[in-house]
Scaffold this active site. Structure first.
Site, mmCIF file in Angstrom:
data_model
loop_
_atom_site.group_PDB
_atom_site.id
_atom_site.type_symbol
_atom_site.label_atom_id
_atom_site.label_comp_id
_atom_site.label_asym_id
_atom_site.label_seq_id
_atom_site.Cartn_x
_atom_site.Cartn_y
_atom_site.Cartn_z
ATOM 1 C CB SER A 89 -0.883 0.011 1.258
ATOM 2 O OG SER A 89 -1.484 1.274 1.441
ATOM 3 C CG ASN A 90 2.158 3.448 -2.884
ATOM 4 O OD1 ASN A 90 3.239 3.048 -2.470
ATOM 5 N ND2 ASN A 90 1.741 3.221 -4.114
ATOM 6 C CG ASP A 94 -10.176 -6.314 2.193
ATOM 7 O OD1 ASP A 94 -10.132 -5.208 1.621
ATOM 8 O OD2 ASP A 94 -11.145 -7.083 2.083
ATOM 9 C CE LYS A 102 -8.831 5.954 12.791
ATOM 10 N NZ LYS A 102 -8.757 6.612 11.488
#
Length: 198
Positions: A8-9, A71, A178
């Site tokens: 992932s970027n 995911d 978070k």
């Protein structure tokens, strides 16, 4: 140091992983760091686990490096678990309008549903593939409630609608907390534990 490719970027994901694995023997790299472009992977699995594994295995095969993919999605109880694995592309929109349209659809479908029945959870699954095999799969979940209007400037996706009664804030309003309580944080913590014993 051993290199692990993050499939992932997304800078936030990279930052979270680097922070978590800072004291380990692993160096997280992205496709950009390596000067390569990762292949597009069709996410046609029926679970988060299948989709994350499919991406991790493809990126591992393509780069020759151990590869991490994830995911995640939002599951709303009043909508029988929707949007689930289709969370990102639920409204059919792509690009910069995607989050706005997804949130609009969510609010429309929940119109008239009372607060106590607007329960939901975020789910994140992280997979590590090494030498063509899935070596680690972890899952994190975070329960909350979908409120009736967007609140907060932080986060992305459904964060401005995902409310945590315990903190009286949405994910988009939470900052440091978070990174400790989110579905991704929980999955990452489990991932770190499994990686150290691999």
């Amino acid at each position: 140091m051993k290199k692990i490719l993050l499939g992932s970027n997304n800078k936030k994901k990279l930052h979270e992983l680097e922070k978590l694995l800072a004291k380990s023997d692993y160096n997280i790299v992205t496709a950009k760091d390596l000067g390569i472009t990762l292949p597009d992977v069709v996410e046609d699995g029926s679970t988060y686990e299948e989709n994350a594994a499919k991406k991790a295995l493809a990126f591992n095969k393509f780069s020759g490096l151990p590869a991490i993919a994830d995911d995640s999605g939002l599951e709303v109880d009043a909508l029988d678990g929707e949007p689930g694995i289709y969370s990102g592309r639920w409204s059919g929109e792509n690009g910069e309008n995607q989050s706005r349209e997804n949130n609009k659809k969510l609010l429309t479908l929940l119109q008239g549903v009372p607060f106590e029945k607007r329960t939901a959870k975020f789910v994140c699954v992280i997979v590590l593939a090494v030498d063509g095999e899935v070596k680690i799969t972890t899952r994190g979940e975070c329960p909350g409630v979908i409120i009736e209007e967007l609140r907060g400037q932080g986060g992305f996706g459904y964060d401005p609608l995902f409310f945590l009664p315990k903190y009286d804030k949405t994910f988009a309003e939470l900052t440091e907390v978070k990174s400790k309580i989110s579905h991704r944080a929980i999955a990452l913590k489990k991932f770190e534990q499994k990686l150290s014993s691999l």
